[in-house]
Design a protein around this motif. Structure first.
Motif, PDB file in Angstrom:
ATOM      1  N   MET A  93      20.754  60.480  84.970  1.00 38.94           N
ATOM      2  CA  MET A  93      21.281  59.440  84.185  1.00 38.94           C
ATOM      3  C   MET A  93      21.775  58.300  85.237  1.00 38.94           C
ATOM      4  O   MET A  93      21.637  57.078  84.434  1.00 38.94           O
ATOM      5  N   ARG A  94      22.425  58.454  86.077  1.00 36.06           N
ATOM      6  CA  ARG A  94      23.028  57.435  86.838  1.00 36.06           C
ATOM      7  C   ARG A  94      21.837  56.264  87.514  1.00 36.06           C
ATOM      8  O   ARG A  94      22.158  55.219  87.330  1.00 36.06           O
ATOM      9  N   MET A  95      20.943  56.989  87.636  1.00 38.34           N
ATOM     10  CA  MET A  95      19.743  56.112  88.401  1.00 38.34           C
ATOM     11  C   MET A  95      19.274  55.364  87.048  1.00 38.34           C
ATOM     12  O   MET A  95      18.659  54.006  87.330  1.00 38.34           O
ATOM     13  N   LEU A  96      18.895  55.935  86.038  1.00 37.15           N
ATOM     14  CA  LEU A  96      18.350  55.208  84.845  1.00 37.15           C
ATOM     15  C   LEU A  96      19.285  54.139  84.443  1.00 37.15           C
ATOM     16  O   LEU A  96      18.866  52.974  84.348  1.00 37.15           O
ATOM     17  N   LEU A  97      20.553  54.319  84.234  1.00 39.40           N
ATOM     18  CA  LEU A  97      21.586  53.345  83.700  1.00 39.40           C
ATOM     19  C   LEU A  97      21.723  52.145  84.779  1.00 39.40           C
ATOM     20  O   LEU A  97      21.992  50.949  84.496  1.00 39.40           O
ATOM     21  N   ALA A 116      23.218  55.213  76.874  1.00 39.70           N
ATOM     22  CA  ALA A 116      23.823  56.175  77.867  1.00 39.70           C
ATOM     23  C   ALA A 116      22.981  57.669  77.234  1.00 39.70           C
ATOM     24  O   ALA A 116      22.697  58.499  78.035  1.00 39.70           O
ATOM     25  N   GLY A 117      22.977  57.536  75.668  1.00 40.85           N
ATOM     26  CA  GLY A 117      22.501  58.878  75.010  1.00 40.85           C
ATOM     27  C   GLY A 117      21.071  59.272  75.619  1.00 40.85           C
ATOM     28  O   GLY A 117      20.855  60.320  75.662  1.00 40.85           O
ATOM     29  N   VAL A 118      20.279  58.196  75.392  1.00 39.71           N
ATOM     30  CA  VAL A 118      19.010  58.387  75.892  1.00 39.71           C
ATOM     31  C   VAL A 118      18.803  58.920  77.202  1.00 39.71           C
ATOM     32  O   VAL A 118      18.064  59.264  77.793  1.00 39.71           O
ATOM     33  N   ALA A 119      19.733  58.128  78.234  1.00 45.21           N
ATOM     34  CA  ALA A 119      19.593  58.342  79.543  1.00 45.21           C
ATOM     35  C   ALA A 119      19.755  59.808  79.829  1.00 45.21           C
ATOM     36  O   ALA A 119      19.094  60.498  80.612  1.00 45.21           O
ATOM     37  N   ALA A 120      20.938  60.428  79.116  1.00 47.64           N
ATOM     38  CA  ALA A 120      21.158  62.017  79.249  1.00 47.64           C
ATOM     39  C   ALA A 120      19.955  62.560  78.791  1.00 47.64           C
ATOM     40  O   ALA A 120      19.683  63.698  79.432  1.00 47.64           O
ATOM     41  N   ALA A 121      19.510  62.469  77.475  1.00 50.60           N
ATOM     42  CA  ALA A 121      18.402  63.121  76.808  1.00 50.60           C
ATOM     43  C   ALA A 121      17.299  63.076  77.990  1.00 50.60           C
ATOM     44  O   ALA A 121      16.656  64.303  78.248  1.00 50.60           O
ATOM     45  N   LEU A 122      16.691  61.980  78.270  1.00 52.98           N
ATOM     46  CA  LEU A 122      15.391  61.840  79.205  1.00 52.98           C
ATOM     47  C   LEU A 122      15.809  62.917  80.335  1.00 52.98           C
ATOM     48  O   LEU A 122      14.918  63.434  80.931  1.00 52.98           O
ATOM     49  N   PRO A 140      20.770  59.151  62.540  1.00 53.86           N
ATOM     50  CA  PRO A 140      22.154  59.269  63.155  1.00 53.86           C
ATOM     51  C   PRO A 140      21.940  59.475  64.673  1.00 53.86           C
ATOM     52  O   PRO A 140      21.174  60.066  65.228  1.00 53.86           O
ATOM     53  N   HIS A 141      23.049  59.115  65.442  1.00 51.47           N
ATOM     54  CA  HIS A 141      23.010  59.137  66.793  1.00 51.47           C
ATOM     55  C   HIS A 141      22.912  60.464  67.207  1.00 51.47           C
ATOM     56  O   HIS A 141      22.140  61.140  68.123  1.00 51.47           O
ATOM     57  N   ALA A 142      23.897  61.392  66.738  1.00 50.93           N
ATOM     58  CA  ALA A 142      23.934  62.912  67.205  1.00 50.93           C
ATOM     59  C   ALA A 142      22.780  63.588  66.870  1.00 50.93           C
ATOM     60  O   ALA A 142      22.299  64.246  67.478  1.00 50.93           O
ATOM     61  N   LEU A 143      22.170  63.362  65.620  1.00 49.87           N
ATOM     62  CA  LEU A 143      20.706  63.976  65.196  1.00 49.87           C
ATOM     63  C   LEU A 143      19.740  63.527  66.145  1.00 49.87           C
ATOM     64  O   LEU A 143      18.840  64.488  66.530  1.00 49.87           O
ATOM     65  N   ASP A 144      19.520  62.297  66.286  1.00 55.16           N
ATOM     66  CA  ASP A 144      18.289  61.962  67.067  1.00 55.16           C
ATOM     67  C   ASP A 144      18.428  62.550  68.589  1.00 55.16           C
ATOM     68  O   ASP A 144      17.640  63.107  69.059  1.00 55.16           O
ATOM     69  N   LEU A 145      19.642  62.514  69.185  1.00 53.89           N
ATOM     70  CA  LEU A 145      19.942  62.982  70.235  1.00 53.89           C
ATOM     71  C   LEU A 145      19.513  64.503  70.419  1.00 53.89           C
ATOM     72  O   LEU A 145      18.889  64.898  71.436  1.00 53.89           O
ATOM     73  N   VAL A 321      25.701  66.058  79.116  1.00 50.93           N
ATOM     74  CA  VAL A 321      26.239  65.862  77.288  1.00 50.93           C
ATOM     75  C   VAL A 321      27.374  65.527  77.281  1.00 50.93           C
ATOM     76  O   VAL A 321      27.744  64.733  76.070  1.00 50.93           O
ATOM     77  N   PHE A 322      28.544  66.000  77.837  1.00 53.10           N
ATOM     78  CA  PHE A 322      29.877  65.351  77.970  1.00 53.10           C
ATOM     79  C   PHE A 322      29.690  63.809  77.902  1.00 53.10           C
ATOM     80  O   PHE A 322      30.526  63.259  77.072  1.00 53.10           O
ATOM     81  N   ALA A 323      29.138  63.306  78.907  1.00 52.77           N
ATOM     82  CA  ALA A 323      29.060  61.639  79.043  1.00 52.77           C
ATOM     83  C   ALA A 323      28.309  61.007  77.877  1.00 52.77           C
ATOM     84  O   ALA A 323      28.659  59.854  77.566  1.00 52.77           O
ATOM     85  N   ILE A 324      27.562  61.937  77.139  1.00 48.48           N
ATOM     86  CA  ILE A 324      27.130  61.159  75.705  1.00 48.48           C
ATOM     87  C   ILE A 324      28.384  60.782  74.869  1.00 48.48           C
ATOM     88  O   ILE A 324      28.497  59.852  74.329  1.00 48.48           O
ATOM     89  N   GLY A 325      29.297  61.915  74.805  1.00 50.38           N
ATOM     90  CA  GLY A 325      30.445  61.702  73.883  1.00 50.38           C
ATOM     91  C   GLY A 325      31.337  60.916  74.515  1.00 50.38           C
ATOM     92  O   GLY A 325      31.888  60.009  73.830  1.00 50.38           O
TER      93      GLY A 325
END
Length: 360
Positions: A93-97, A116-122, A140-145, A321-325
């Protein structure tokens, strides 16, 4: 001097209050119980960012988060190829962001939440050896992630539980990662810099790494009738009981009750939940006897672990996942600190040697 700055007021904030003595978490004037399970994540993020970012049109704000997911995917897709095996999800995540500049369109608050959400999911999909599908800005954000992380379209009950979790952890006073975000923002660095710094602080074992070991503990205990003896042995050995006690709360963590209710509403996995409840009762009894001078109650990590397990999220991905929230909370605090305009620069007391006086 107070070590670790405990009890030192370092900022005035309108964002959240942790009432450790009363067991309350207030977010922009609302108890967390009134938000988690009742508001969409986009609405909770807009509540936090109100007055610091353009959130007046809720539909436009939600759309900007969705567009941020898609734009981030276009930017990030393929960047983890060949190296993901050497990085855990937070490191990935850190590298992507880090590829988002402070003046980048993705650095806008809503877009950065989506990124941030997409970085976590990837990062999670790569760690699992899966190729992630493309985000859908209309969802919606939660559904998509959750769809991206799971690889399939989740049912509504799972999405509701996931969204409850994301809102429950969206902000929590001046914890280590949030304070880090504010320190970086106080230097007039941009939002991506503050977000990445906060994520790096979250990675530490003493801050964001505890939910996974809760499941390790439950696996090790094995059955409810072994819980009391297992916990007694660990306390006698001086070990910490994962999921119990919190630096801020002197009573029960209110987020734990929110997440326990979310688990109950799923209506499945009741055997696992009943076992966890038995472990909780045993732990509270042993802790009350063995730590009589200190109130140690269940914290958010305990039911976070059970909820994320129920959502089939890998243990190694819990911190990501915590970081997404929490991303919306970090961004809101960074913006509040920028508005305040003061550089955070505490003093240190020197305790090293003094120069030797010259002879003659």
């Amino acid at each position: 001097m107070t070590k670790g700055l405990a009890g030192v007021v370092a900022a005035d904030t309108v964002l959240s209050e942790v009432d450790g003595a009363g067991g309350r978490l207030i977010i922009r004037g609302y108890p967390v119980e009134q938000l988690a399970g009742h508001l969409a994540y986009e609405a909770a993020a807009a509540l936090l960012l109100e007055g610091f970012a353009d959130t007046g049109n809720s539909a436009a704000f939600s759309a900007a988060i969705g567009q941020g997911r898609v734009a981030a995917y276009e930017r990030f897709h393929g960047r983890l190829d060949g190296i993901a095996g050497t990085l855990d999800p937070v490191e990935a995540m850190r590298m992507l962001l880090a590829g988002i500049g402070d003046a980048d369109p993705l650095a806008e608050p809503a877009a950065l939440i989506g990124a941030a959400g997409v970085a976590a999911a990837l990062a999670i999909c790569r760690a699992e050896g899966r190729v992630m599908s493309r985000p859908d800005a209309a969802l919606p954000h939660a559904l998509d992630l959750l769809r991206l992380i799971a690889g399939t379209m989740p049912d509504a009950a799972l999405v509701r539980a996931f969204e409850t979790y994301l809102v429950a952890v969206i902000d929590h006073g001046l914890n280590a990662s949030t304070f880090t975000a504010r320190v970086v923002a106080s230097t007039e660095a941009g939002l991506p810099s503050a977000l990445i710094a906060a994520l790096s602080a979250l990675k530490g074992r003493l801050h964001g790494g505890a939910p996974g070991p809760v499941l390790d503990m439950l696996d090790s205990i094995g059955s409810a009738d072994q819980a009391e003896a297992w916990i007694e042995q660990r306390i006698a050995a001086g070990e910490r009981i994962m999921g119990f006690g919190h630096r801020a709360y002197r009573v029960r963590d209110p987020r734990a009750d929110v997440l326990r209710q979310a688990l109950r509403e799923l209506g499945e996995g009741e055997g696992r939940l009943a076992f966890a409840a038995a472990v909780e009762r045993a732990a509270l009894g042993v802790l009350a006897r063995r730590k009589a001078g200190r109130r140690l109650d269940v914290n958010v990590e305990f039911y976070t672990a059970l909820l994320l397990e129920r959502l089939a999220i890998p243990r190694a991905a819990f911190t990501a996942v915590f970081a997404i929230g929490r991303s919306a909370g970090w961004i809101a605090h960074a913006l509040e600190q920028q508005r305040d305009g003061n550089l955070i620069r505490p003093d240190a007391r020197y305790v090293g040697p003094q120069p030797l006086a010259r002879a003659g």
